[in-house]
Write a protein that holds these residues in place. Structure first.
Motif, mmCIF file in Angstrom:
data_model
loop_
_atom_site.group_PDB
_atom_site.id
_atom_site.type_symbol
_atom_site.label_atom_id
_atom_site.label_comp_id
_atom_site.label_asym_id
_atom_site.label_seq_id
_atom_site.Cartn_x
_atom_site.Cartn_y
_atom_site.Cartn_z
ATOM 1 N N TRP A 58 0.627 -1.147 0.160
ATOM 2 C CA TRP A 58 0.009 -0.033 0.101
ATOM 3 C C TRP A 58 0.604 1.342 -0.002
ATOM 4 C CZ3 TRP A 58 -5.027 0.706 -1.061
ATOM 5 C CH2 TRP A 58 -5.858 -0.499 -1.101
ATOM 6 N N GLY A 75 -5.630 10.483 5.154
ATOM 7 C CA GLY A 75 -6.335 8.871 5.133
ATOM 8 C C GLY A 75 -5.517 8.112 4.393
ATOM 9 N N LYS A 76 -4.666 8.511 3.625
ATOM 10 C CA LYS A 76 -3.641 7.652 3.004
ATOM 11 C C LYS A 76 -2.541 7.210 3.901
ATOM 12 C CE LYS A 76 -4.091 9.507 -1.600
ATOM 13 N NZ LYS A 76 -3.499 10.194 -2.895
ATOM 14 N N PHE A 78 -3.041 6.717 6.881
ATOM 15 C CA PHE A 78 -3.856 5.951 8.156
ATOM 16 C C PHE A 78 -3.901 4.479 7.290
ATOM 17 C CE2 PHE A 78 -7.408 4.565 10.637
ATOM 18 C CZ PHE A 78 -6.774 4.542 11.876
ATOM 19 N N LEU A 79 -3.908 4.592 6.199
ATOM 20 C CA LEU A 79 -4.264 3.196 5.489
ATOM 21 C C LEU A 79 -3.032 2.301 5.528
ATOM 22 C CD1 LEU A 79 -5.979 3.779 1.790
ATOM 23 C CD2 LEU A 79 -6.736 2.408 3.576
ATOM 24 N N MET A 82 -2.034 1.231 9.131
ATOM 25 C CA MET A 82 -2.746 0.082 9.464
ATOM 26 C C MET A 82 -2.049 -1.278 9.100
ATOM 27 S SD MET A 82 -5.098 0.739 11.529
ATOM 28 C CE MET A 82 -3.910 1.993 12.179
ATOM 29 N N TYR A 131 -13.816 3.576 1.683
ATOM 30 C CA TYR A 131 -12.575 3.842 2.421
ATOM 31 C C TYR A 131 -12.451 2.542 3.373
ATOM 32 C CZ TYR A 131 -8.999 5.710 5.355
ATOM 33 O OH TYR A 131 -7.743 5.979 5.861
ATOM 34 N N SER A 132 -13.699 2.099 3.930
ATOM 35 C CA SER A 132 -13.471 0.833 4.829
ATOM 36 C C SER A 132 -12.957 -0.202 3.923
ATOM 37 C CB SER A 132 -14.986 0.822 5.425
ATOM 38 O OG SER A 132 -15.911 0.331 4.273
ATOM 39 N N MET A 135 -9.506 0.022 3.557
ATOM 40 C CA MET A 135 -8.719 -0.311 4.891
ATOM 41 C C MET A 135 -8.666 -1.571 5.212
ATOM 42 S SD MET A 135 -7.577 1.205 7.769
ATOM 43 C CE MET A 135 -7.836 2.682 7.499
ATOM 44 N N LEU A 139 -5.250 -3.842 6.000
ATOM 45 C CA LEU A 139 -5.059 -4.756 7.065
ATOM 46 C C LEU A 139 -4.592 -6.097 6.803
ATOM 47 C CD1 LEU A 139 -8.093 -3.423 9.146
ATOM 48 C CD2 LEU A 139 -5.789 -2.983 9.844
#
Length: 465
Positions: A58, A75-76, A78-79, A82, A131-132, A135, A139
């Motif tokens: 990612w 947001g990126k 945070f991706l 995770m 987005y979820s 995500m 993960l």
């Protein structure tokens, strides 16, 4: 014959299980051991290499995600953070999976698991996806981060003590290079005007190939057992946590910057995906290649000394990055960042070299000697390495969360770099205070002093670890 334990069921006997393994025996090593160990090392490197590539996938995918995806820089970050988190946590169970399932068997499983995040990303990677969902895919890539722990644990059992440094260094370096390789492949895809599915389509058959090679060419070692007693003892030892803290500074920085470098260039300096991808692979590549050099320098001058001055250099490079960020100098920023990558690689080698030396010194402190001391050191350091590696990888999570917060509040990464500079200063202080300041009179060491009553009093000095 004793009854089999829960970690070595009777079904272990069969194809691809090696029941007797004694690499310390020179005759066995020359006649059989070396060839078997070398073969397992080669395919272990392949599996770990692909694992690192998928773990850091990612860091590349976000470069493809333009305005049409509707995800801001925070947001990126945070991706990718995770993915780092799951990869760090996965290292703990992966460390013990080798003894539970067998090195070959677990490598097949671990390699096959990589199909899940890669295949999922292949299906959903398009504008309009929630987005979820992205995500969840990020993960899932974390399972690739666990491959390092199981691969190192597995290869550690195949080689004699005199060859472990070379084998583990090659295994770790070959795995780490998976980071710049996936970035180079992405550069080629972007340069050819290909989309993210092209990149994912390249890796899906490679994952299947690594699992197949593990099944055909690797072996399980029956003598490898989980030592829960050693794990508990390592958890209670303060040096495990001190070294985990220092490994956050070295490996945590390496993996965190590997995830974030391209995104920082794109967000703070307005680089296009192609421009960012053409630079981002350089730092992780050099950091991976120089890791064995850090170990060699530690062998010669002492891991604590190399680690100490490496943190000084990391702090200096970070200070230059802060100045370049404030001045908005792309050339200076990029040069200093690449230099920082090189230093993280050196630190990875020197800090990992310290771990067995520390526990060897503690064995001597308890009055052990010779092979008995060496066995104690191997037992405790082996248990500690898995935990240290997991905590160290969490440093990557901290770095990406720091970047997320910095860009969210100030629009640049300067604040994050200032925080990293403070952390490297703390690592310097801890290294000096614990391992270099002075010998400690309680635990043991190779050096002795004469007490007032004429008896020999042992002193512990970690300067050479």
């Amino acid at each position: 014959m004793t009854a089999p334990t829960t970690t070595a069921p009777p079904s272990r006997k069969g194809a691809r299980w090696i029941e007797q393994w004694d690499p310390e025996d020179e005759g066995f090593w020359k006649e059989t051991g070396w060839h078997v160990a070398r073969r397992n090392l080669a395919f272990s490197i392949l599996s770990e290499h692909i694992g690192f590539s998928i773990w850091t996938l990612w860091s590349v995918m976000v470069l493809f995600m333009g305005p049409e995806y509707g995800i801001d820089p925070a947001g990126k970050f945070f991706l990718v953070s995770m993915a780092t988190l799951v990869g760090a946590v996965a290292r703990v169970p992966y460390t013990f999976a080798v003894a539970r399932f067998g090195g070959r068997n677990w490598t097949i499983i671990a390699s096959s698991l990589l199909l899940l995040p890669t295949g999922a990303a292949f299906v959903v990677m398009e504008p309009g996806t929630s987005y979820s969902t992205f995500m969840l895919c990020a993960l899932l890539t974390g399972v690739g981060g666990g491959n390092f722990a199981s691969s190192m644990t597995n290869i550690n059992g195949f080689f004699p003590l005199r060859r472990k440094g070379w084998a583990l260094g090659l295994n770790a370096g070959g795995g780490n290079i998976g980071v710049p390789v996936v970035q180079l492949v992405a550069l080629g895809v972007i340069g050819a005007a290909g989309g993210p599915r092209v990149l994912l389509g390249i890796y899906l058959p490679l994952i299947a190939l690594s699992a197949l090679c593990a099944a055909l060419f690797m072996d399980n070692l029956a003598p490898v057992r989980n030592d829960t007693g050693a794990a508990k003892e390592a958890v209670r030892d303060p040096h495990t946590w001190i070294m985990a803290f220092l490994y956050v500074g070295s490996f945590g920085s390496f993996i965190g910057y590997s995830f974030a470098f391209g995104l920082v260039l794109q967000t703070q300096f307005g680089r296009t995906p192609l421009q960012a991808a053409s630079i981002t692979f350089i730092g992780p590549l050099l950091g991976s290649l120089i890791r064995p050099v850090g170990g060699s320098l530690a062998d010669r001058f002492g891991g604590a000394r190399i680690t100490l001055w490496n943190f000084v250099a990391m702090g200096a490079a970070t200070a230059v990055i802060v100045a370049a960020s404030v001045q908005e100098s792309l050339t200076l920023f990029t040069s200093a960042f690449i230099a920082l990558f090189v230093l993280t690689g050196l630190g990875n080698g020197s800090t990992y070299k310290m771990i067995p030396g520390i526990f060897q010194a503690k064995a001597l402190a308890q009055g052990l000697g010779g092979e008995e001391a060496a066995a104690y050191g191997r037992r405790l350091s082996g248990a500690a390495m898995g935990l240290i590696g997991a905590v160290g990888a969490l440093g990557g999570l901290g770095i990406n969360l720091a970047f997320r917060q910095s860009f969210q509040t100030a629009g640049s990464g300067t604040g994050a770099f200032v925080a990293f500079l403070v952390f490297y200063a703390a690592c310097f202080v801890v290294t000096w205070a614990v391992y270099l300041r002075r010998p400690a009179r309680k635990a043991a060491a190779p050096t002795e002093a004469t007490a007032d009553d004429g008896t020999a009093e042992r002193e512990l000095s970690y300067a050479q670890v």
